[in-house]
Design an enzyme around this catalytic site. Structure first.
Site, PDB file in Angstrom:
ATOM      1  N   THR A   1       4.294  -6.655   7.928  1.00  0.00           N
ATOM      2  CA  THR A   1       4.407  -6.166   6.549  1.00  0.00           C
ATOM      3  C   THR A   1       6.023  -6.137   6.051  1.00  0.00           C
ATOM      4  OG1 THR A   1       4.524  -3.934   6.717  1.00  0.00           O
ATOM      5  CG2 THR A   1       2.224  -4.913   7.104  1.00  0.00           C
ATOM      6  N   GLN A   5       3.152  -7.464  -2.785  1.00  0.00           N
ATOM      7  CA  GLN A   5       3.331  -6.448  -1.826  1.00  0.00           C
ATOM      8  C   GLN A   5       4.485  -6.029  -1.194  1.00  0.00           C
ATOM      9  OE1 GLN A   5       0.504  -8.293   1.189  1.00  0.00           O
ATOM     10  NE2 GLN A   5      -0.922  -6.497   0.805  1.00  0.00           N
ATOM     11  N   ASP A  60       1.402  -1.590  -3.427  1.00  0.00           N
ATOM     12  CA  ASP A  60       1.169  -1.355  -1.793  1.00  0.00           C
ATOM     13  C   ASP A  60       2.168  -0.486  -1.401  1.00  0.00           C
ATOM     14  OD1 ASP A  60      -0.907  -2.897  -2.248  1.00  0.00           O
ATOM     15  OD2 ASP A  60      -0.073  -4.616  -1.132  1.00  0.00           O
ATOM     16  N   ASP A 116      -2.548  -0.532  -6.245  1.00  0.00           N
ATOM     17  CA  ASP A 116      -3.308  -0.456  -4.919  1.00  0.00           C
ATOM     18  C   ASP A 116      -2.119   0.415  -4.060  1.00  0.00           C
ATOM     19  OD1 ASP A 116      -5.143  -2.149  -5.749  1.00  0.00           O
ATOM     20  OD2 ASP A 116      -4.392  -3.847  -4.985  1.00  0.00           O
ATOM     21  N   ARG A 168      -9.591   0.625  -6.349  1.00  0.00           N
ATOM     22  CA  ARG A 168     -10.609  -0.594  -6.254  1.00  0.00           C
ATOM     23  C   ARG A 168     -11.042  -0.709  -4.931  1.00  0.00           C
ATOM     24  NH1 ARG A 168      -7.256  -5.652  -8.261  1.00  0.00           N
ATOM     25  NH2 ARG A 168      -5.312  -5.392  -7.153  1.00  0.00           N
ATOM     26  N   TRP A 189     -11.340  -2.437  -1.386  1.00  0.00           N
ATOM     27  CA  TRP A 189     -10.593  -3.421  -0.656  1.00  0.00           C
ATOM     28  C   TRP A 189     -11.952  -4.304   0.041  1.00  0.00           C
ATOM     29  CZ3 TRP A 189      -6.214  -3.270   3.491  1.00  0.00           C
ATOM     30  CH2 TRP A 189      -5.807  -4.439   3.710  1.00  0.00           C
TER      31      TRP A 189
END
Length: 669
Positions: free
Chosen positions: A121, A148, A171, A194, A257, A259
């Site tokens: 990530t 992200q 994120d 998010d 929301r 995922w």
């Protein structure tokens, strides 16, 4: 014999370590990181690597004040029970700038430096080792609104974060592993899209969850068999303006929301801003069963504030208000217990935090009875003042970090100094002729209510609005090069006496107020200066800037002085307006490249000049003459049949062309 020699070596090492480090290092520290070279290491990863593997007790890495932004950090799986302890919550900053782009990671030259689990990530910090703990510091990803860009990715179990600030945009924090537990207490989490997401079991106790508009707080992906996902208890859901992305300000915020899997999120005893969307959820994000499945547990209980009104919530089967009896299953001891009875609250905070009570015989900031627990905050500790409280700097030095929030007022009653003052929606006041030294950081708007003369020898830094009010004079007597904000002089006088004292800030001077400039370089050349009829500019230096407005009218290139504008300008200096070499594109109501207000300064760029574009710019039939540098996820949208740019368009990695879907085709020359 070998054992004796080994013992002597260890003893000598310990002696050298103790003599080399400053006395203010806590006794609990095993390893010290200091960017200035006064610790064992100058980088955090070196300290992690030096910690013992598979240790059954905590290894405390003490991180001194500084910005640590050269590394993408990872705590490997064998480095268990690692603790990061910061010297200052807001001045010990762990930072990086990686983000996801086109299936890879950007910037490419930085991504190439990292391998294995560390690059799965874009997180500034990836945690694989169980038992990780962080306290009294900041972790951030500065990539901005480009995709992200995590501050942390957590893949470990039994992680604890106490009084830590997390900053991101999309994120911000990723809880990768199903069921792995993390506990947050007294933390700040900032983001827009998010920004709390994943499959972990996570408990937030007394945290501030701060959102930019238009997005979603959570994106949960809880497993069906997992009893808990994200639980927020006693938190404050707040709203941030000044988003790094145009169009966010003023938009409502949703709880989240779904995922994938069967998301579980519970909000209990939280105070919710009015900027929470009435539906709460309502965005199924292509999950066909999100609205109909009772296996989604999207619960609320005993919340307050305008955003807590459940009457307009989305008509989803999984949304419900818990009963008092049901809420008893959402305590930290129940949610975090797992199969081993883990209690993350057993170990108290390592850094002493004080809360202002004002119960002393006076309002002095060093009066012990004014603090809970009773005592005088000192070096390495944190003192919190909120709830519209009134505290006085009484002529002494304040060595702890002082955090002002919630309309608190710091009255400077005598010449004083502070190691570090953080101001968020709070105020510094003075009614007599006094001075304040040290460092002041803006974390939200800061009011300066000056009835006498306050000389700020303190260094100002931050990006949030600074508002000068009352009839007195505020003297900025420091180079504030790290101040990037909007300054409003509503009343009285703001006197910028040294180079850089106004930082890189734009300044607005209301009618009846005065801006005094005592140095040619007090105002940043690319800043905006706005004055109004009835205001005053006292110029004892020649100020060169790109944008000068009188009564909201942009003035032409030229020189303005007491001779040309005696109704506003006095003194021997002048305002000199010229064209800049570089413009910044800011998308307004639309992103057309031929609207002056879409640029800073608000002029149409010409041939030989350069525009920096980090948003979506749209072409028109107007020929665009300047060079365009598109970077940080920006884009150029083609909106017509045959549009022309006679300059050069430079496109950095992660940027793109976009286009309409109607017509016979789009072209750009």
């Amino acid at each position: 014999m070998k054992k004796i020699v080994s013992f002597v070596i260890i003893a000598v090492h310990t002696l050298l370590l103790c003599s080399a480090l400053a006395q203010d290092v806590p006794a609990s520290a095993d390893i010290v990181v200091a960017a200035d070279g006064t610790g064992n290491f100058t980088t955090i990863q070196a300290a992690i690597d030096a910690a013992p593997s598979n240790s059954d007790r905590s290894t405390v890495i003490y991180i001194k004040r500084g910005i640590y932004n050269t590394e993408k950090l990872i705590v490997p799986g064998d480095k268990i029970n690692i603790t990061f302890l910061g010297e200052s919550r807001q001045e010990t900053v762990i930072s990086y700038h990686m983000y996801d782009c086109d299936g890879g990671k950007c910037p490419a030259e930085d991504a190439a430096r990292w391998t294995g689990d560390n690059i799965l990530t874009s997180a500034t910090l990836t945690i694989l080792g169980d038992g990780f703990r962080a306290e009294n510091l900041t972790i951030q990803n500065t990539a901005g609104p480009v995709g992200q860009a995590q501050a942390i990715t957590v893949r470990a179990d039994k992680c604890i974060f106490i009084n830590v600030d997390f900053y991101g945009y999309q994120d911000t924090m990723y809880f990768w592993s199903e069921g792995k537990r993390s506990y947050f207490e007294g933390c700040l989490v900032v983001g827009r899209t998010d920004y709390i997401y994943g499959a972990g079991t996570v408990f937030f106790e007394s945290c501030e969850i701060r959102s930019w508009g238009g997005g979603w707080i959570t994106a949960p992906s809880t497993a069906l068999t997992q009893p808990y996902g994200f639980v927020f208890n006693g938190c404050m859901l707040t709203y941030a303006t000044g988003s790094p992305r145009g169009g966010d300000d003023g938009e409502l915020v949703r709880f989240g929301r779904p995922w994938h899997n069967y998301p579980k999120v519970a909000w209990l005893n939280c105070d919710m801003t009015e900027m929470i969307h009435p539906e709460g959820w309502g965005d199924t994000w292509n999950m066909e069963y999100a609205a109909t499945s009772e296996d989604l547990h999207l619960y609320e209980y005993n919340n307050t504030g305008a955003g807590a009104d459940m009457s307009g919530r989305a008509d989803w089967a999984g949304i419900k208000e818990l009963t008092e009896e049901e809420s008893a299953n959402y305590t930290v001891h129940v949610v975090m217990a797992g199969s081993d009875g883990w209690d993350p609250t057993e170990q108290p905070a390592m850094v002493q935090n004080y809360t202002w009570t004002g119960n002393g015989p006076d309002e002095g900031w060093l009066t012990a009875q004014n603090w809970d627990p009773e005592g005088v905050p000192t070096v390495g500790e944190i003192a919190h003042v909120g709830n519209a409280s009134y505290i006085t700097a009484d002529g002494t030095d304040f060595s702890a970090d002082l955090i002002l929030t919630g309309k608190a007022v710091l009255n400077v009653g005598a010449n004083s100094s502070a190691t570090y003052i953080s101001v968020a929606n709070a105020e510094i006041a003075a009614t007599s002729d006094v001075a304040l030294s040290g460092r002041v950081a803006t974390k939200d708007s800061i009011g300066l209510n000056i009835g006498g003369i306050l000389t700020l020898h303190a260094e100002l830094a931050g990006v949030h609005p600074l508002i000068k009010s009352s009839t007195g004079t505020l003297i900025l007597n420091n180079d504030n090069s790290n101040l990037f904000c909007d300054i409003m002089v509503k009343e009285g006088t703001l006197d910028a006496v040294v180079a850089g004292s106004l930082g890189k800030s734009s300044v607005k001077v209301n009618s009846g107020a005065v801006l005094a400039v005592g140095d040619d370089n007090a105002l940043y050349a690319k800043a905006k200066l706005e004055v109004y009829t009835g205001s005053g500019l006292e110029l004892n230096g020649n100020v060169t800037i790109s944008e000068f407005y009188i009564d909201d009218v942009l003035q032409d290139i030229g020189e303005y002085s007491a001779t040309t504008n005696p109704e506003i300008i006095s003194g021997t200096g002048s305002i000199i307006i010229g064209r800049p070499d570089t413009f910044i594109f800011h998308r307004g109501a639309n992103g057309n490249w031929d609207i002056p207000e879409n640029f800073t300064p608000a002029l149409l760029p010409q041939a030989g000049e350069t525009v920096i574009c980090e948003e979506e710019m749209e072409t028109t039939s107007t020929v665009f003459e300047a060079d365009i540098i598109i970077r940080n996820g920006g884009s150029l949208r083609l909106r017509g049949d045959n549009h022309t740019c006679t300059g050069t368009i430079f496109m950095e990695e992660g940027t793109s062309f976009r286009y309409n879907t109607s017509g016979s085709g789009m072209y750009i020359h």
